[in-house]
Design a protein around this motif. Structure first.
Motif, short mmCIF file in Angstrom:
data_model
loop_
_atom_site.label_atom_id
_atom_site.label_comp_id
_atom_site.label_asym_id
_atom_site.label_seq_id
_atom_site.Cartn_x
_atom_site.Cartn_y
_atom_site.Cartn_z
N GLU A 134 -2.07 5.26 -0.73
CA GLU A 134 -1.63 6.35 0.17
C GLU A 134 -2.40 6.36 1.48
OE1 GLU A 134 -2.01 6.67 -3.14
OE2 GLU A 134 -1.10 8.53 -3.84
N ILE A 135 -3.57 5.73 1.52
CA ILE A 135 -4.28 5.77 2.80
C ILE A 135 -3.53 4.99 3.88
CG2 ILE A 135 -6.53 6.09 1.66
CD1 ILE A 135 -7.23 3.34 3.14
N LEU A 136 -2.54 4.19 3.47
CA LEU A 136 -1.73 3.47 4.47
C LEU A 136 -0.88 4.44 5.30
CD1 LEU A 136 -0.53 0.42 2.32
CD2 LEU A 136 -2.31 0.40 4.07
N TYR A 137 -0.76 5.70 4.83
CA TYR A 137 -0.04 6.71 5.63
C TYR A 137 -0.88 7.21 6.80
CZ TYR A 137 3.03 6.82 1.55
OH TYR A 137 3.87 6.48 0.52
N GLY A 138 -2.13 6.80 6.84
CA GLY A 138 -3.00 7.17 7.96
C GLY A 138 -3.26 5.95 8.84
N ASN A 139 -4.07 6.18 9.85
CA ASN A 139 -4.37 5.12 10.80
C ASN A 139 -5.54 4.27 10.29
OD1 ASN A 139 -4.95 3.51 12.96
ND2 ASN A 139 -5.58 5.17 14.33
N THR A 140 -5.22 3.28 9.46
CA THR A 140 -6.28 2.49 8.82
C THR A 140 -7.02 1.59 9.81
OG1 THR A 140 -4.61 0.86 8.16
CG2 THR A 140 -5.29 2.47 6.49
N SER A 141 -6.50 1.49 11.05
CA SER A 141 -7.22 0.65 12.01
C SER A 141 -8.57 1.29 12.39
CB SER A 141 -6.37 0.38 13.25
OG SER A 141 -6.25 1.57 14.00
N MET A 142 -8.78 2.57 12.01
CA MET A 142 -10.09 3.20 12.22
C MET A 142 -11.14 2.61 11.27
SD MET A 142 -9.77 7.28 12.85
CE MET A 142 -8.41 7.85 11.89
N LEU A 143 -10.66 1.95 10.20
CA LEU A 143 -11.57 1.44 9.16
C LEU A 143 -11.82 -0.05 9.35
CD1 LEU A 143 -9.95 3.29 6.12
CD2 LEU A 143 -12.07 3.89 7.30
N PRO A 144 -12.94 -0.55 8.80
CA PRO A 144 -13.17 -2.00 8.89
C PRO A 144 -12.08 -2.75 8.12
CG PRO A 144 -14.82 -0.96 7.49
CD PRO A 144 -14.01 0.13 8.09
N ASN A 145 -11.84 -4.02 8.50
CA ASN A 145 -10.73 -4.72 7.83
C ASN A 145 -11.14 -5.40 6.53
OD1 ASN A 145 -12.13 -6.85 8.75
ND2 ASN A 145 -10.55 -7.61 10.17
N ASP A 146 -12.35 -5.06 6.00
CA ASP A 146 -12.71 -5.61 4.69
C ASP A 146 -12.44 -4.62 3.55
OD1 ASP A 146 -14.74 -3.79 5.02
OD2 ASP A 146 -16.38 -5.24 4.93
N ILE A 147 -11.67 -3.55 3.84
CA ILE A 147 -11.30 -2.65 2.74
C ILE A 147 -10.16 -3.28 1.94
CG2 ILE A 147 -12.04 -0.54 3.93
CD1 ILE A 147 -8.93 -0.02 4.38
N THR A 148 -10.00 -2.78 0.70
CA THR A 148 -8.93 -3.29 -0.18
C THR A 148 -8.01 -2.14 -0.57
OG1 THR A 148 -10.32 -5.04 -1.06
CG2 THR A 148 -8.50 -4.33 -2.46
N ILE A 149 -6.72 -2.44 -0.60
CA ILE A 149 -5.72 -1.43 -0.99
C ILE A 149 -5.27 -1.71 -2.42
CG2 ILE A 149 -3.40 -0.53 -0.51
CD1 ILE A 149 -5.51 0.14 1.68
N MET A 150 -5.46 -0.72 -3.27
CA MET A 150 -4.97 -0.84 -4.65
C MET A 150 -3.58 -0.21 -4.68
SD MET A 150 -7.05 0.03 -8.08
CE MET A 150 -8.01 -1.48 -8.13
N ALA A 151 -2.58 -1.05 -4.91
CA ALA A 151 -1.19 -0.62 -4.74
C ALA A 151 -0.61 -0.12 -6.06
CB ALA A 151 -0.37 -1.79 -4.23
N TRP A 152 -0.22 1.16 -6.08
CA TRP A 152 0.32 1.73 -7.33
C TRP A 152 1.71 2.33 -7.13
CZ3 TRP A 152 1.25 6.98 -8.62
CH2 TRP A 152 0.87 7.93 -7.65
N VAL A 153 1.88 3.16 -6.07
CA VAL A 153 3.18 3.80 -5.90
C VAL A 153 3.97 2.98 -4.89
CG1 VAL A 153 2.21 5.49 -4.25
CG2 VAL A 153 4.37 5.99 -5.35
N GLY A 154 5.19 2.58 -5.28
CA GLY A 154 5.93 1.62 -4.46
C GLY A 154 5.07 0.39 -4.26
N ALA A 155 4.46 -0.08 -5.35
CA ALA A 155 3.35 -1.03 -5.27
C ALA A 155 3.69 -2.32 -4.52
CB ALA A 155 2.84 -1.36 -6.67
N ASN A 156 4.85 -2.89 -4.83
CA ASN A 156 5.15 -4.19 -4.20
C ASN A 156 5.23 -4.05 -2.69
OD1 ASN A 156 5.21 -5.35 -6.70
ND2 ASN A 156 7.43 -5.38 -6.87
N ARG A 157 5.92 -2.97 -2.23
CA ARG A 157 6.06 -2.77 -0.79
C ARG A 157 4.71 -2.42 -0.15
NH1 ARG A 157 9.02 1.68 0.00
NH2 ARG A 157 9.93 1.54 -2.03
N ALA A 158 3.94 -1.57 -0.85
CA ALA A 158 2.64 -1.15 -0.31
C ALA A 158 1.70 -2.34 -0.17
CB ALA A 158 2.02 -0.09 -1.22
N ALA A 159 1.75 -3.23 -1.16
CA ALA A 159 0.85 -4.40 -1.11
C ALA A 159 1.22 -5.30 0.08
CB ALA A 159 0.94 -5.18 -2.42
#
Ligand code: ACM
Length: 549
Positions: A394-419
Motif C-alpha cells: 500500500e505504500i505505493l499509493y504514496g510518493n515513494t520517491s521520497m524513500l531510498p531505492n533500496d526498500i522492498t515491496i511485499m506484494a499482497w493485495v493485487g499482488a501481481n500488479r503491485a509487484a
C-alpha cells in the motif's frame, strides 16, 4: 495376427512379466523430495549405511555436519565418525567454491556419498536432501526401531534455489503462540529449505516484543481483555489474554533459526495497525491523547493510528528500530505500512501542517515522510548496523520517491500488479499474494475445516499452482526476490489450528520458491507429499489429511 493359444500364450505372458519386472527394477522409484531439486538422475543400486560410517568433512561444513550427525544417530542409530583420510571415508563433504551460496551437488554410489558446496548453507541443504532420501523419521530426528537397515538409492543431484527469498510470515500480534511453537514452525520451514521467517510482532491487538526503552509496550500493550477477537455480532469475551517475547527469548529463537539457515525478519507494523502501542503511550503516540485508548479486542483495521507529526512518535520509532537492529543481525526489517487509515490525520492540526510543509495533498505521503525520517536515521549508522526496510504494497499509493531505492515491496493485495509497479519504480519485491498464499484461509470446503477466512478455495492445489512472475517482462525479473506464505491469526487461537492450516500448504509455497517452474507438477507433488504424513505425525504436528491417500 492370429491369437495365441495354450502353453505358448502362457509362456509369452510369463516372459513379458519377467521383462516388466526387470524394467521396473531398472527405473527405481523416484524419491519423495520436497522441494524437488533442479536436476536429479537415479541409477541402479543403493548405498547401505551399516552400523557405522566414516566422514571426511571440510572445515566449512563442520558445524552443519555436527548437528546432522547427532540427529542422524538419534534417528537411525548409525554412528558417523570423522576421519581425515579420503580412502577411509564413505561420506565426503567437499568445498566447491564455484557453486552459488545455497547450491549443492550430491552424488550417491553404492560405495560413497559425496557432497559439494561453496558455503555452509549449501552443505545444510545437501544434508536435508540426504535425510529426505530416507524414511521421514530421519528428518523428524525420531528413532524408528522397526527399521533395521538404512540405505539410499544411487542418485546424482545438482540443486540450487530458484529464488533467494523463500519466506513464511506468522502474525503473533493477534494471537500469541510462544517460543516452542515458533521453533516447531522453524523446523518445518527448514525441512523444506525455506530461509526467511517473517515475524509479525505488533498489531492493534497486541505488542509482542520487549523494548527496553519503552517498557509499557509489554506491560500494557501485550495484554488485552479478550482471548478471541470480536467480529460482527460476536463480542469480546473479557478474558485477560496476551504474552510477549523477552529479548532473551528473541536471542534464543534467532540462534535456533540461524543454525537452520533461516534469517528472522522482524515486523513492527507502524504507523497503522498500532493501537496496542498507542494504548501503551497515548501521550505521544495518539492523534487524540485526551481520549481513552486500549489494546484492541476486535478484528479488522483500527483507525487509532500513530500521530506521525509528533516528533516524539518519530523518536519512538527510531528507538524501536535501534533495539531491533541489536536483536536481529540480518539485512532486513519490515515496518508494515498496510491498511493505515488517515482519518485521524485529517482531523489533526499538526498533521495538516506537516502535509502542507512537505508540499503534498495526499495524506498517504505523511506516512512516507515518517518512513523517510526512519531511513535517514538508519543511513547514519555504521555499515554493520545498516538495515534495508520492507513495506507492504500500500505504500505505493504514496510518493515513494521520497524513500531510498533500496526498500522492498511485499506484494499482497493485487499482488501481481503491485509487484510489477514496484519493479517499474526500481524497487525489489516479494510475492505474497493474498489469494492463494494467505495460508491461514480455509484449505478445503470440508465441514471439519476450522473457523477462518475464505471458503476453502485456497486449497493445496490452488496454492501449488500459483505461478510466480508469470508474464513478467524480462527486464523487471531481477527485482523479484522470491515468494512468501503469510499466516494471519484473527481466528487462530490454538497452535493445532495454526499447524493444520499451514500444512501441507507451506510445502507447496516452498517448492514454488525453490524448484524451476518447468519442473513443477501438482500430481507429482501430491505423490511426494504422501511421505510427509510420517514426518508430521512424528513431530506431533496437525495437518490437512484430505490430500493424503
Ligand atoms: C495485510 O494482509 N494486511 C498485509
Amino acid at each position: 495376427m492370429k491369437p495365441m493359444k495354450g502353453l505358448k500364450r502362457w509362456c509369452v505372458i510369463l516372459v513379458a512379466c519377467m521383462f516388466g519386472i526387470a524394467a521396473y527394477g531398472a527405473t527405481p522409484q523416484q524419491p519423495s523430495l520436497i522441494p524437488l531439486p533442479k536436476s536429479l538422475k537415479m541409477s541402479e543400486g543403493e548405498f547401505t549405511f551399516g552400523k557405522k560410517i566414516n566422514a571426511m568433512v571440510t572445515p566449512q561444513a563442520a558445524e552443519v555436519f555436527e548437528l546432522f550427525a547427532k540427529e542422524f544417530k538419534t534417528a537411525t542409530g548409525v554412528i558417523i565418525k570423522q576421519t581425515q583420510k579420503s580412502n577411509k571415508a564413505q561420506l565426503e563433504l567437499h568445498l566447491s567454491p564455484s557453486l552459488a551460496s545455497e547450491a549443492y551437488r550430491l552424488k550417491v554410489t553404492s560405495s560413497k556419498i559425496e557432497i559439494y558446496a561453496a558455503e555452509p548453507a549449501g552443505f545444510y541443504y545437501a544434508l536435508q536432501t540426504l535425510k529426505q532420501l530416507l524414511p521421514r523419521n530421519v528428518m523428524a530426528a525420531v528413532a524408528d526401531p522397526s527399521i533395521s537397515e538404512w540405505s539410499i538409492p544411487c542418485i546424482e543431484i545438482e540443486d540450487e534455489p530458484r529464488f533467494g527469498w523463500r519466506g513464511f510470515m506468522l502474525d503473533e500480534g493477534r494471537h500469541f503462540f510462544g517460543k516452542e511453537a515458533v521453533k516447531r514452525v522453524i523446523d518445518v520451514m527448514a525441512s523444506y529449505k525455506m530461509n526467511r521467517f517473517h515475524w509479525h510482532l505488533s498489531e492493534d491487538q497486541g505488542w509482542r516484543i520487549e523494548i527496553k526503552k519503552y517498557p509499557k509496550l509489554t506491560e500494557v500493550g501485550a495484554w488485552r481483555s479478550s482471548k478471541g477477537l470480536g467480529y460482527g455480532k460476536v463480542k469480546p469475551d473479557n478474558e485477560r489474554y496476551g504474552g510477549f517475547y523477552t529479548q532473551e527469548d528473541i536471542k534464543e529463537i534467532v540462534a535456533y533459526a540461524k543454525s537452520r539457515f533461516i534469517e528472522i525478519v522482524p515486523e513492527i507494523d507502524i504507523p497503522g495497525h498500532s493501537q496496542a502501542a498507542v494504548a501503551s503511550y497515548p501521550e505521544f503516540l495518539a492523534c487524540d491523547p485526551q481520549n481513552p485508548h486500549e489494546v484492541w479486542c476486535w478484528q479488522g483495521v483500527s483507525a487509532d493510528v500513530i500521530n506521525v507529526a509528533n516528533p516524539k512518535a518519530v523518536q519512538f520509532a527510531k528507538d524501536v528500530i535501534d533495539e531491533l537492529i541489536e536483536l536481529f543481525p540480518y539485512g532486513y526489517i519490515h515496518l508494515g505500512g498496510d491498511e493505515c487509515p488517515v482519518a485521524k490525520w485529517k482531523q489533526n492540526e499538526d498533521c495538516k501542517a506537516q502535509l502542507a510543509a512537505i508540499g503534498s495533498e495526499n495524506f498517504r505521503d505523511l506516512q512516507i515522510n515518517f518512513y523517510r525520517q526512519l531511513t535517514d536515521h538508519i543511513k547514519q549508522k555504521p555499515t554493520e548496523k545498516q538495515r534495508k526496510l520492507i513495506f507492504w504494497n500500500e505504500i505505493l499509493y504514496g510518493n515513494t520517491s521520497m524513500l531510498p531505492n533500496d526498500i522492498t515491496i511485499m506484494a499482497w493485495v493485487g499482488a501481481n500488479r503491485a509487484a510489477v509497479e514496484a519493479a517499474k519504480r526500481g524497487l525489489t519485491t516479494i510475492l505474497s499474494p493474498q489469494i492463494p498464499y494467505y495460508i491461514n484461509r480455509k484449505q478445503s470446503p470440508l465441514p471439519t475445516e476450522p473457523m477462518s477466512q475464505g471458503h476453502g478455495t485456497e486449497s493445496v492445489e490452488a496454492v501449488y499452482n500459483y505461478i510466480p512472475m508469470q508474464g513478467v517482462a524480462e527486464e523487471l525479473r531481477s527485482k523479484y526476490m522470491g515468494v512468501q506464505a503469510n499466516f494471519w491469526t484473527e481466528w487462530v487461537v490454538e497452535e493445532s489450528v495454526l499447524q493444520y492450516l499451514m500444512l501441507p500448504r507451506l510445502a507447496a509455497v516452498a517448492e514454488a520458491g525453490w524448484t524451476p517452474q518447468q519442473s513443477r507438477n501438482y500430481d507429482d507433488f501430491v505423490r511426494r507429499l504422501q511421505a510427509e504424513s510420517k514426518y508430521y505425525t512424528l513431530k506431533g504436528l496437525n495437518y490437512g489429511k484430505h490430500v493424503m491417500k
